[in-house]
Design a protein around this motif. Structure first.
Motif, PDB file in Angstrom:
ATOM      1  N   GLU B 308      21.067  65.091  78.606  1.00 42.85           N
ATOM      2  CA  GLU B 308      20.473  64.750  78.076  1.00 42.85           C
ATOM      3  C   GLU B 308      21.062  64.288  76.294  1.00 42.85           C
ATOM      4  O   GLU B 308      21.537  65.717  76.158  1.00 42.85           O
ATOM      5  CB  GLU B 308      19.007  64.055  77.899  1.00 42.85           C
ATOM      6  CG  GLU B 308      18.599  63.060  77.293  1.00 42.85           C
ATOM      7  CD  GLU B 308      17.677  62.148  78.208  1.00 42.85           C
ATOM      8  OE1 GLU B 308      17.651  61.068  77.988  1.00 42.85           O
ATOM      9  OE2 GLU B 308      16.810  63.461  79.295  1.00 42.85           O
ATOM     10  N   THR B 309      22.030  63.177  75.667  1.00 46.96           N
ATOM     11  CA  THR B 309      22.459  63.017  74.437  1.00 46.96           C
ATOM     12  C   THR B 309      21.569  62.360  74.080  1.00 46.96           C
ATOM     13  O   THR B 309      20.339  61.948  74.226  1.00 46.96           O
ATOM     14  CB  THR B 309      24.055  62.681  74.941  1.00 46.96           C
ATOM     15  OG1 THR B 309      23.737  61.509  75.069  1.00 46.96           O
ATOM     16  CG2 THR B 309      24.908  63.393  75.526  1.00 46.96           C
ATOM     17  N   SER B 310      22.034  62.243  72.840  1.00 49.15           N
ATOM     18  CA  SER B 310      21.081  61.130  71.961  1.00 49.15           C
ATOM     19  C   SER B 310      20.794  59.649  72.598  1.00 49.15           C
ATOM     20  O   SER B 310      20.537  58.605  72.315  1.00 49.15           O
ATOM     21  CB  SER B 310      21.365  61.006  70.573  1.00 49.15           C
ATOM     22  OG  SER B 310      22.923  60.795  70.570  1.00 49.15           O
ATOM     23  N   THR B 311      22.321  59.388  72.893  1.00 51.34           N
ATOM     24  CA  THR B 311      22.715  58.252  73.538  1.00 51.34           C
ATOM     25  C   THR B 311      21.962  58.050  74.975  1.00 51.34           C
ATOM     26  O   THR B 311      21.136  57.214  75.695  1.00 51.34           O
ATOM     27  CB  THR B 311      23.655  57.070  73.314  1.00 51.34           C
ATOM     28  OG1 THR B 311      24.640  58.088  73.943  1.00 51.34           O
ATOM     29  CG2 THR B 311      23.350  57.406  71.354  1.00 51.34           C
ATOM     30  N   THR B 312      23.126  59.073  76.034  1.00 56.95           N
ATOM     31  CA  THR B 312      23.311  58.453  77.501  1.00 56.95           C
ATOM     32  C   THR B 312      22.715  59.942  78.064  1.00 56.95           C
ATOM     33  O   THR B 312      22.837  61.020  77.558  1.00 56.95           O
ATOM     34  CB  THR B 312      24.728  58.566  77.963  1.00 56.95           C
ATOM     35  OG1 THR B 312      25.837  59.135  77.419  1.00 56.95           O
ATOM     36  CG2 THR B 312      25.030  57.086  77.769  1.00 56.95           C
ATOM     37  N   LYS B 313      22.616  59.616  79.272  1.00 55.55           N
ATOM     38  CA  LYS B 313      22.806  60.889  80.076  1.00 55.55           C
ATOM     39  C   LYS B 313      24.399  61.563  80.675  1.00 55.55           C
ATOM     40  O   LYS B 313      25.027  60.279  80.862  1.00 55.55           O
ATOM     41  CB  LYS B 313      22.391  61.154  81.161  1.00 55.55           C
ATOM     42  CG  LYS B 313      20.335  61.133  81.094  1.00 55.55           C
ATOM     43  CD  LYS B 313      20.059  61.125  81.902  1.00 55.55           C
ATOM     44  CE  LYS B 313      18.444  61.781  82.222  1.00 55.55           C
ATOM     45  NZ  LYS B 313      17.555  61.399  83.947  1.00 55.55           N
ATOM     46  N   VAL B 314      24.691  62.733  80.410  1.00 55.18           N
ATOM     47  CA  VAL B 314      26.235  62.934  80.248  1.00 55.18           C
ATOM     48  C   VAL B 314      26.079  64.316  80.742  1.00 55.18           C
ATOM     49  O   VAL B 314      25.978  65.049  80.851  1.00 55.18           O
ATOM     50  CB  VAL B 314      27.049  62.472  79.436  1.00 55.18           C
ATOM     51  CG1 VAL B 314      26.678  63.330  78.279  1.00 55.18           C
ATOM     52  CG2 VAL B 314      28.646  62.786  79.761  1.00 55.18           C
ATOM     53  N   ALA B 315      27.389  64.497  82.303  1.00 49.51           N
ATOM     54  CA  ALA B 315      27.729  65.603  82.811  1.00 49.51           C
ATOM     55  C   ALA B 315      29.321  66.038  82.283  1.00 49.51           C
ATOM     56  O   ALA B 315      30.136  65.437  82.643  1.00 49.51           O
ATOM     57  CB  ALA B 315      28.168  65.316  84.159  1.00 49.51           C
ATOM     58  N   CYS B 316      29.122  67.036  80.952  1.00 50.42           N
ATOM     59  CA  CYS B 316      30.906  67.201  80.522  1.00 50.42           C
ATOM     60  C   CYS B 316      29.775  68.120  79.500  1.00 50.42           C
ATOM     61  O   CYS B 316      29.305  68.402  79.010  1.00 50.42           O
ATOM     62  CB  CYS B 316      30.526  66.092  79.540  1.00 50.42           C
ATOM     63  SG  CYS B 316      32.460  66.465  78.376  1.00 50.42           S
ATOM     64  N   TRP B 317      30.796  69.337  79.765  1.00 50.46           N
ATOM     65  CA  TRP B 317      30.674  70.330  78.456  1.00 50.46           C
ATOM     66  C   TRP B 317      30.706  70.565  77.231  1.00 50.46           C
ATOM     67  O   TRP B 317      30.280  70.971  76.368  1.00 50.46           O
ATOM     68  CB  TRP B 317      31.283  71.912  79.382  1.00 50.46           C
ATOM     69  CG  TRP B 317      30.861  72.007  80.757  1.00 50.46           C
ATOM     70  CD1 TRP B 317      32.304  72.025  81.583  1.00 50.46           C
ATOM     71  CD2 TRP B 317      30.156  73.035  81.425  1.00 50.46           C
ATOM     72  NE1 TRP B 317      31.400  72.382  82.359  1.00 50.46           N
ATOM     73  CE2 TRP B 317      30.229  73.110  82.460  1.00 50.46           C
ATOM     74  CE3 TRP B 317      28.858  73.102  80.095  1.00 50.46           C
ATOM     75  CZ2 TRP B 317      29.264  73.439  83.468  1.00 50.46           C
ATOM     76  CZ3 TRP B 317      27.302  73.788  80.802  1.00 50.46           C
ATOM     77  CH2 TRP B 317      27.311  74.077  82.515  1.00 50.46           C
ATOM     78  N   LEU B 318      31.595  68.852  76.792  1.00 51.56           N
ATOM     79  CA  LEU B 318      31.502  68.591  75.230  1.00 51.56           C
ATOM     80  C   LEU B 318      30.421  68.393  74.657  1.00 51.56           C
ATOM     81  O   LEU B 318      30.368  68.700  73.731  1.00 51.56           O
ATOM     82  CB  LEU B 318      32.524  67.266  75.074  1.00 51.56           C
ATOM     83  CG  LEU B 318      33.987  67.410  75.705  1.00 51.56           C
ATOM     84  CD1 LEU B 318      34.558  66.097  75.378  1.00 51.56           C
ATOM     85  CD2 LEU B 318      34.411  68.840  75.129  1.00 51.56           C
ATOM     86  N   TYR B 319      28.882  68.469  75.903  1.00 50.16           N
ATOM     87  CA  TYR B 319      27.801  68.032  75.252  1.00 50.16           C
ATOM     88  C   TYR B 319      26.973  69.175  75.409  1.00 50.16           C
ATOM     89  O   TYR B 319      26.491  69.167  77.094  1.00 50.16           O
ATOM     90  CB  TYR B 319      27.184  66.843  75.622  1.00 50.16           C
ATOM     91  CG  TYR B 319      27.949  65.638  75.161  1.00 50.16           C
ATOM     92  CD1 TYR B 319      28.633  65.072  74.030  1.00 50.16           C
ATOM     93  CD2 TYR B 319      29.401  65.702  75.713  1.00 50.16           C
ATOM     94  CE1 TYR B 319      29.546  64.046  73.718  1.00 50.16           C
ATOM     95  CE2 TYR B 319      29.950  64.096  75.921  1.00 50.16           C
ATOM     96  CZ  TYR B 319      30.333  63.650  74.549  1.00 50.16           C
ATOM     97  OH  TYR B 319      31.522  62.716  73.973  1.00 50.16           O
ATOM     98  N   GLY B 320      26.273  69.586  74.643  1.00 47.28           N
ATOM     99  CA  GLY B 320      25.006  70.647  75.394  1.00 47.28           C
ATOM    100  C   GLY B 320      25.818  72.165  75.296  1.00 47.28           C
ATOM    101  O   GLY B 320      26.993  72.283  75.677  1.00 47.28           O
ATOM    102  N   ASN B 321      25.117  72.516  76.484  1.00 44.05           N
ATOM    103  CA  ASN B 321      25.564  73.909  77.525  1.00 44.05           C
ATOM    104  C   ASN B 321      25.823  73.325  78.525  1.00 44.05           C
ATOM    105  O   ASN B 321      25.743  74.094  79.542  1.00 44.05           O
ATOM    106  CB  ASN B 321      24.394  75.004  77.476  1.00 44.05           C
ATOM    107  CG  ASN B 321      23.262  73.888  77.783  1.00 44.05           C
ATOM    108  OD1 ASN B 321      23.127  73.511  77.796  1.00 44.05           O
ATOM    109  ND2 ASN B 321      21.649  74.692  77.606  1.00 44.05           N
TER     110      ASN B 321
END
Ligand SMILES: Nc1ncnc2c1ncn2[C@@H]1O[C@H](COP(=O)(O)OP(=O)(O)O)[C@@H](O)[C@H]1O
Ligand SMILES: [Mg+2]
Lengths: 325, 321
Positions: B308-321
């Motif tokens: 989960e990010t602030s806007t969408t759910k994303v599968a990428c190492w740039l976001y979160g752990n």
């Protein structure tokens, strides 16, 4: 539809005229008709008189017109070999051949289509593989061999079925039918099977491949996605779409069945036109040969026309010409 | 918790081939709510159509569901016997295919095809079914339906046929319609009309739509939420406004970059360098890393999960752990 029938009728007429020309040439130029009619001792003058009487000295175009007119009236001349009008001979033999051909064709359709549908729907089942194997045999074994094997097994060894002839026949006007007596049916089984075997395998393979092709079509996928039952899809949607090629092949094959009856009739001594034709060839009995030729051509033309009309009944795309709105 | 109309949980689709097992769809999860327009985008070969086919149980062998679950109204449907699933198709879930020219049986009138479908699913008399068919044809905008109902498919243009296909998909009032690239085969000039029609009808009837497409313009225009697929995986999912305006995943960013802001509908997705890997050579780690400008060490080794990010759910190492 009417326009189509008229167009087809005209084309058929042209084809028949061409065939008549071939038959006429056979009649007129293969050997000398006069010397085939008279004995060795006839004098030159007598021969000349006969020529005149028969109209053989008239211009060719007149002779041909007379030939066509006579044929239209059923006057096909006198058989050299039997000394009887060809018309009578044919009338005697025609029912036997047509009944044999029809039973063979119906048999091949009635068995070939279900086998084709089954193998098309379930290509991996054992029964399908078995059908495929049988069809290979049907395609590769020559007709006379199948016939002789059948005679050997069911006629000679088991003694269940007669080995030759039509059995008892019943007269219906000039038509003699073997389909109203038990012995007639017994007699027709083996020849009809032999004659129909090749067409059966052909139809089965055709229906199978058409069925497999149609089942991959988008409209079948869409029909499944709409939740239609398998029965509606397989028989309502898929099978109907295989009909056009099946009608074509069946029609063409019916013509060949009638023509190829020659071999089967010989093997089973079936008293049909094929047998008559074969005997005529041995005696160079030209009137019978040319009549046979015309008749077979007539059947082909007739069947072709029926096939064309059936197309238009089955496929709406052929019915309405253009008309995209 | 109220359940969604459709729930897809960790769906996997595989092909057993002679050269081994190909994973075409790899553990994707999403939900579709009642009446929602849910878009699925991605380049050709991403596994979008397979996902749609799996939902209505029409995967063609050798393709098969290898893992996961699918629920419709809370009821599991991915393991139903063929007959039970057949009753759901057309009745609960309608389907629209890409090519209207080949979707209809050429030998039957459109009326017969409509009536046959209606009678399969609804307890109506033949006459009532015909009435319903006429009403549907009117709704999808076929002029003079009482005359046209007895016409054959070849007597209709492509756009008109797609309207008939839509009528067929909606004829038993399904709660979900899966539209697999419904306009790709049509003239550009007609595409917008068909999309608008689909949206209007489904809104009126409260039908949810799963719209599979590679046309970002269409997505931006009518979808509520979007899922972005890449090489059989879900890389981003979220509300359309977020995914289109603020895409998080570098692949989504590339896709959105491919919509020219003025003339949206015309372009296709081609602007990302390189091509999607074939199924037998999907790289380890993040499947997108060979084409990604931002990729780093971790992307080559570990596969990112949806977070989960602030806007969408994303599968990428740039976001979160
Ligand atoms: N019968 C099959 N055998 C092997 N691979 C297949 C088969 N059918 C589809 N695929 C593969 O599955 C992948 C996904 O296909 P699809 O869902 O049609 O993609 P799209 O997102 O374009 O709709 C493609 O890479 C395709 O090559
Ligand atoms: Mg696709």
């Amino acid at each position: 539809m009417i326009a189509l029938i008229i167009r087809r009728l005209f084309q058929s007429f042209v084809v028949m005229l061409a065939v008549a020309l071939v038959a006429f040439s056979l009649f007129r130029y293969v050997g000398d008709p006069v010397s085939q009619m008279v004995g060795q001792e006839t004098s030159i003058a007598d021969r000349e008189r006969l020529r005149e009487e028969l109209g053989l000295n008239d211009p060719i175009i007149v002779q041909f017109s007379r030939f066509v007119l006579n044929s239209l009236q059923g006057k096909f001349g006198i058989s050299f070999r039997l000394g009887r009008p060809v018309k009578e001979l044919i009338a005697e033999r025609l029912p036997a051949t047509l009944e044999l051909s029809l039973v063979a064709a119906l048999f091949s359709l009635a068995v070939g289509i279900p086998m084709g549908v089954y193998t098309g729907l379930y290509p991996h089942r054992y029964l399908s593989k078995f059908f495929q194997a049988i069809s290979l045999i049907g395609i590769s074994l020559p007709t006379f061999l199948i016939g002789i094997l059948l005679i050997l097994i069911f006629g000679v060894i088991l003694g269940w079925l007669p080995t030759f002839g039509r059995g008892e026949v019943v007269k219906l006007g000039w038509w003699s039918t073997g389909l109203l007596t038990v012995s007639g049916w017994k007699a027709i089984i083996m020849p009809a099977f032999t004659l129909g075997m090749f067409q059966l395998t052909l139809i089965m393979r055709l229906v199978r491949s058409e069925m497999m092709e149609v089942l991959r079509a988008d409209f079948i996928k869409f029909a499944r996605a709409r939740g239609l039952s398998n029965r509606a899809i397989n028989f309502g949607h898929a099978l109907k779409n295989t009909l056009v090629p099946v009608i074509t092949i069946t029609g063409l094959q019916l013509g060949s069945i009638i023509a190829f009856a020659i071999i089967t009739e010989t093997v089973f001594q079936w008293p049909g036109m094929g047998l008559l034709f074969l005997q005529s060839i041995q005696f160079a009995d030209i009137p019978v040969m040319s009549t046979y030729l015309i008749l077979i051509a007539f059947f082909f033309v007739l069947i072709n026309m029926i096939v064309d009309i059936l197309y238009h009944i089955v496929d709406p795309r052929l019915r309405a010409e253009g008309a995209v709105v | 918790m109220a359940r969604s109309l459709l729930e897809v949980e960790r769906l996997g689709i595989e092909f057993n081939t002679r050269r081994g097992t190909l994973v075409a769809v790899d553990g994707i999860s999403f939900e579709i709510e009642e009446g929602e327009v849910f878009g699925v985008v991605g380049e050709s070969g991403a596994g979008k159509s397979l996902t749609g086919q799996a939902i209505i149980g029409l995967l063609e062998p050798p393709g098969r569901i290898s893992s996961g679950r699918i629920y419709l109204n809370g009821k599991r449907i991915d393991q139903l016997p063929y007959e039970e699933l057949r009753r759901i198709r057309g009745k609960k879930i309608g389907m629209i295919f890409q090519d209207p020219l080949t979707s209809l049986n050429p030998l039957y009138t459109i009326g017969k095809q409509l009536i046959e479908t209606i009678l399969t699913h609804l307890p109506l008399s033949h006459k009532e079914a015909r009435q319903r068919a006429l009403k549907l044809l009117t709704e999808v905008g076929i002029p003079a339906p009482d005359k046209r109902i007895d016409h054959y498919p070849h007597q209709f243009s492509g756009g008109m046929r797609q309207r008939v296909v839509i009528a067929l998909a909606l004829c038993a009032d399904p709660s979900l319609v899966i539209a697999d690239e419904p306009t790709t085969a049509l003239d550009v000039s007609i595409q917008a009309q068909i999309i608008a029609l689909l949206k209007r009808l489904c809104e009126e009837k409260g039908t949810a739509v799963m719209l599979i497409t590679h046309d970002m313009g269409v997505i931006a225009e009518i979808c509520d939420r979007v899922a972005v697929m890449y090489a059989g995986r879900l890389v981003e999912i979220g509300p359309v406004a977020q995914v289109v305006k603020f895409p998080q995943h570098p692949y989504s960013q590339g896709l959105m970059g491919s919509i020219p802001s003025l003339r949206r509908r015309v372009r296709r997705l081609t602007q990302i360098d390189g091509a999607m890997p074939r199924l037998n050579e999907i790289p380890p780690g993040c499947a997108f890393h060979p084409r990604c400008k931002h990729s780093f060490d971790r992307c080559h080794k570990e596969r990112p999960k949806l977070v989960e990010t602030s806007t969408t759910k994303v599968a990428c190492w740039l976001y979160g752990n």
